[in-house]
Design an enzyme around this catalytic site. Structure first.
Site, short mmCIF file in Angstrom:
data_model
loop_
_atom_site.label_atom_id
_atom_site.label_comp_id
_atom_site.label_asym_id
_atom_site.label_seq_id
_atom_site.Cartn_x
_atom_site.Cartn_y
_atom_site.Cartn_z
N CYS A 454 -10.49 -69.30 3.14
CA CYS A 454 -9.39 -69.24 2.17
C CYS A 454 -8.04 -69.42 2.87
CB CYS A 454 -9.43 -67.92 1.41
SG CYS A 454 -9.44 -66.46 2.46
N HIS A 827 -8.08 -61.65 1.99
CA HIS A 827 -8.22 -62.92 1.29
C HIS A 827 -6.84 -63.55 1.12
CE1 HIS A 827 -9.83 -65.89 -1.45
NE2 HIS A 827 -9.01 -65.51 -2.41
#
Length: 996
Positions: A454, A827
């Site tokens: 990510c 994330h």
């Protein structure tokens, strides 16, 4: 006597009068009498019991039978013979079309009087055969319950040997066909009681003969896995599973999941129907069997089955939390389904619309069960927030609903996620993610996460949304001898033209991978961005030049053309320059060094350097003696309280530094001149939070991006161990170091240094301070006279004669957010918008593009939220509020685009001219063919997937009414009762909806 009794029973006398006469007849029956008279009375009592049209007549028949069985056993045994029983069981009793329903009750009543008789064994043998035959005829739940009652009371009649296994299997088939046709609560309770009697008989048989269990379970699985067009098996089968010993679970599940004769469709059908069993009330251990089978499927990597079943059933399971009677089991199954479904956010996101309503209902119920479930549900939700961060727009209503409930710590969350995952090998699930049916409604394309990638996806999307950079990359000529830039061009082209909802950046990842990164581990997106830009810059710098558009531009002077042609694309787009000056405080000698940069790393000032309520963190006195020069144009400074001057440095002309500013909203039609009195008020200029309205307000002591930039540009004292070696003094001396921007980049990249190393714990910790982000930023750039023509500044923001600072205006275009508390975990996702020089709406009639600098600050440009494969519409409000709602989600890397002024720099003019002449970049032939082929391939994949999915979905058990649980709760808030969301005791409609 039989005639007297019949006359009395059939008479029209009141029941109390009849009762007295019947009592006399019964008393007389206790006396000795001949065999013929006994037979007559037994025939009459049998007739009354089996065909009596009132309960009273049947009661009298029963009473007489019991008296004759007790006082005349020989005659009763002779009457109650095998031939008579066979006739009753096979032919029934009574006129055709009106056969008695009480034959089994009658036999059960009579058996107690022949147990010790010589004919008992013959009767038992007959009944063992006849009950098996009866069960094979699929009797009603009521008749099945009567058979079970008979066999429970007289176990000698239970079939034995192979017939016993067959009997169990056929009894399970009967249960599979049970249906409750009434919605009345009394009828439902009667139905449940009947089912429990039948399943209780199976339990009795299994306890006595454990060898019958596995064949019974095999038959059960055959029923629930059948994909033939027929009636859906009854949820009453759940009552069977609860009596299977748990010690057999491992072996049973292992045999099922490793049986090659069971197809995926059959297995999916079976587990789907088992999950429906969570609505069966009072069933024990059903949730354990469901979870065990789900785990067994995960162990043999049947992920496609697990995915389909979870997505089709999870909402129904969730809806059962409304009912206290099945809540505990439903919550257990829900917990496993959510915690194991870790490869995608799809399952959790299906529940998001329903969570606030369920939480409100449980709070309203105010019971121990509801309180406990709320706490477990909140823990589950926070686990999902942790696993699938990056959806603030979707999560805000849910977070609001559970904000008063306990929040689990990160260790607890990691423990729950770790112990429930389908597999520890994430690459095993790569082919199942994402399951996206169509392109995002935004028209944008997502990037597949290839295993903690990510960080790269967020950077790629931010660079892609930098439209000037994207157009330049897409316009590259074929055969440019720059392999990494070519891969980026292909990736951008697919993001621009692919029909897929998301594409894989695998090729670009392998080419741009920093060699020190650990595969599969989370990385720092800022570190990756620096490495990527440096690679691209060095690749072009070595002579493999690609960018020739500016060379062809006739708008440049030869000198300027030479200057820009000597720059790489990365330098043109992201490169800036900074002058570092060090002044010896003893001799006042100044040494300076100019350096290039592609991003500014902004540290957080210590708490004692923070000034509340101001965008400048530097008190005047820390800069040095202050003096103010009168401006060349007095109106230029109206409304700006920022201008500060520091004492001139020896050997250096007086340079007036300009603290960083932010711009707020302005009235339509006004020029966005930040230094004019009409642009923004004094208070608004000081506090960027005021520019975004009340909803975006942060605490008064929160920091802002201008705070961090001002801190970055503020003078630094070099003393003690950090003393400066002055060449003039030839010794270490106290000194002052200051950084000044001398060239503003086209795209300004700001990295907020949120990760600091703690030497005590030997770990990097994250600074979670909320930082307000201005949508428009003014940056002070020091400009020398000979370079003024190369610098982009706004019309009135000119330097005074000699050197001076210019205000360069930047528009926010991307924000990369890090969710988590460590750089090694968490994330990344990003917010982005396309900032261009032209206004998409309201073009002048002459067709000339309207510069952004001439229009109202453009807050209406659409923002997008990029979160790996998912792309959604968003807003600047969401950008500015994300940390307020989710404290671990903090802005980390910011992209600003320089706004062109009335006297624009050659780069701006060349880009604008290229855009007018060529519009969207045209791709070379090989690239266009590759995209076209992939789009055709995708359509073929979609057609194949649709066919396969249709076959899967048609095999799933239908659950058409699950949503009514929520609709009923929404529409009837005043409902109460045993199985209604408010809990308690009645509500037949809700109860029927629960069980069936």
């Amino acid at each position: 006597m039989d005639k007297i009794l019949e006359a009395v029973v059939m008479s029209s006398y009141p029941n109390n009068v009849k009762q007295g006469l019947v009592r006399r007849v019964i008393e007389a029956a206790k006396q000795p009498m001949d065999s013929e008279q006994c037979w007559s009375m037994l025939e009459l009592s049998t007739k009354l019991y089996l065909t009596g049209d009132t309960k009273y007549k049947r009661e009298i028949g029963k009473e007489v039978l019991e008296v004759y069985g007790h006082y005349h056993p020989e005659e009763f045994e002779e009457f109650f013979n095998v031939r008579f029983l066979l006739s009753l069981l096979q032919e029934g009793y009574g006129p055709l079309g009106k056969r008695s329903h009480y034959v089994l009750d009658y036999i059960q009543l009579g058996l107690q009087f022949v147990l010790e008789s010589p004919s008992a064994n013959s009767i038992f043998s007959l009944l063992r055969i006849e009950v098996l035959r009866k069960v094979c005829e699929r009797p009603s739940p009521k008749q099945c319950a009567k058979i079970s009652k008979l066999l429970n009371q007289h176990p000698q009649c239970i079939p034995t040997g192979k017939h016993q296994v067959l009997f169990c299997q056929q009894l399970i088939r009967c249960i599979g066909q049970f249906q409750c046709v009434s919605e009345g609560e009394e009828d439902i309770m009667e139905f449940l009681e009947q089912v429990n009697k039948v399943s209780g008989l199976l339990q009795r048989i299994w306890r006595a003969q454990t060898s019958a269990i596995l064949p019974s379970l095999k038959e059960l699985f055959t029923i629930i896995s059948s994909t033939e067009e027929q009636e859906v098996p009854s949820n009453a089968l759940a009552s069977v599973v609860q009596f299977v010993p748990l010690e057999l679970m491992d072996g049973v599940i292992r045999n099922l999941t490793n049986d090659d004769s069971i197809t995926d469709v059959q297995m999916m059908t079976a587990i789907g129907r088992m999950i429906d069993w969570v609505s069966w009330p009072l069933g024990k251990n059903i949730d354990k069997w469901i979870i065990a089978l789900l785990k067994g499927l995960a162990a043999v990597k049947k992920f496609s089955i697990l995915i389909e079943v979870t997505l089709s059933k999870i909402e129904k399971v969730f809806s059962k939390l409304l009912y206290p009677i099945v809540r505990e089991g439903a919550l257990s199954v829900l917990q496993y389904m959510l915690l194991s479904f870790q490869h995608s956010h799809e399952a959790f996101h299906l529940l998001l619309p329903h969570i606030p309503r369920l939480v409100a209902s449980l709070k309203k119920e105010d019971s121990n069960s509801a309180t406990s479930s709320l706490e477990q549900l909140a823990e589950l939700i926070h686990c999902m927030f942790f696993r699938f961060s990056g959806f603030p727009d979707l999560y805000e209503p849910v977070l609001e609903a559970v904000k008063a409930l306990p929040i689990p710590n990160e260790d607890r969350i990691k423990h729950l996620l770790g112990q429930n995952a389908w597999t520890s090998q994430k690459n095993e699930l790569a082919c199942f993610y994402p399951r996206l049916a169509s392109k995002s409604e935004t028209g944008k394309i997502g990037l597949i996460n290839l295993g903690n990638t990510c960080y790269m996806n967020s950077i790629i999307q931010s660079l892609f949304m930098a439209s000037d950079f994207r157009h330049s990359v897409l316009n590259l000529t074929e055969g440019n001898s720059q392999p990494l830039m070519t891969k980026l061009q292909w990736l951008f082209a697919f993001l621009e033209h692919s029909q897929r909802p998301a594409i894989s950046p695998e090729s670009f990842l392998s080419a741009s991978w920093p060699p020190w990164f650990t595969p599969g581990a989370q990385q720092d997106c800022s570190e990756y961005l620096k490495y990527l830009l440096d690679r691209l810059h060095e690749e072009e710098k070595t002579g493999k030049r690609i960018y020739q558009k500016l060379k062809e531009s006739s708008l440049m002077s030869q000198a300027v053309e030479h200057h820009y042609l000597n720059k790489t694309l990365i330098e043109k787009m992201f490169g800036g320059k900074m002058m570092t000056k060090i002044r010896c405080l003893k001799c006042l000698n100044v040494s300076s060094r100019e350096e290039a940069f592609t991003d500014l790393s902004l540290a957080f000032p210590p708490p004692d350097r923070h000034t509340r309520g101001s965008t400048s963190v530097l008190p005047v006195e820390e800069i040095g003696p202050q003096f103010i020069e009168p401006p060349e144009n007095p109106s230029q400074l109206t409304g700006s309280p920022w201008i500060q001057r520091k004492a001139p440095v020896a050997g250096d002309p007086a340079v007036p530094p300009m603290p960083v500013e932010t711009l707020g909203f302005q009235e339509p039609g006004e020029a966005a001149d930040p230094l004019s009195g009409n642009a923004v008020g004094v208070d608004a200029a000081k506090d960027p939070l005021l520019a975004f309205g009340e909803e975006a307000c942060a605490p008064k002591d929160s920091r802002s991006v201008p705070d961090l930039i001002n801190y970055f540009l503020s003078p630094e004292r070099l003393t003690a161990e950090n003393k400066y070696h002055c060449e003039k003094c030839a010794s270490l001396q106290d000194a002052e170091k200051v950084a000044e921007l001398t060239e503003g980049p086209h795209y300004l990249i700001l990295t907020l240094l949120r990760f600091s190393f703690n030497p005590r714990t030997m770990k990097r910790k994250k600074i979670l301070d909320n930082v307000s982000i201005p949508v428009v930023l003014k940056l002070p750039v020091l400009v020398a006279p000979e370079k003024t023509e190369e610098v982009c500044w706004r019309g009135n923001d000119r330097a005074a004669p000699g050197s001076g600072f210019m205000s360069v205006v930047y528009d926010l275009c991307s924000v990369v957010v890090h969710s988590g508390i460590s750089s090694e975990s968490g994330h990344y996702y990003c917010y982005s918008r396309e900032c261009t020089d032209t206004v998409p709406h309201g073009q002048p009639q002459d067709g000339a593009p309207k510069l952004a600098s001439d229009k109202q600050l453009d807050f209406e440009i659409q923002w997008y939220l990029f979160n790996d494969t998912r792309v959604s519409f968003s807003s600047f409000e969401s950008v500015s509020n994300v940390t307020s709602f989710f404290p671990k989600d903090t802005a980390y890397v910011l992209f600003y685009r320089q706004r062109p002024g009335r006297q624009s720099c050659p780069l701006h003019e060349a880009l604008a001219e290229a855009g007018r002449l060529h519009g969207e970049p045209s791709l070379h032939k090989d690239l266009m063919e590759a995209i076209s082929k992939d789009n055709i391939l995708y359509l073929q994949e979609q057609e194949k997937e649709a066919r396969n999915r249709a076959a899967y979905i048609s095999a799933l058990p239908k659950s058409p009414l699950w949503w009514r649980d929520f609709d009923r709760d929404k529409d009837d808030d005043s409902s109460s009762g045993g199985c209604s969301p408010a809990a308690g005791g009645g509500g037949s409609g809700s109860f029927h909806g629960l069980v069936f």
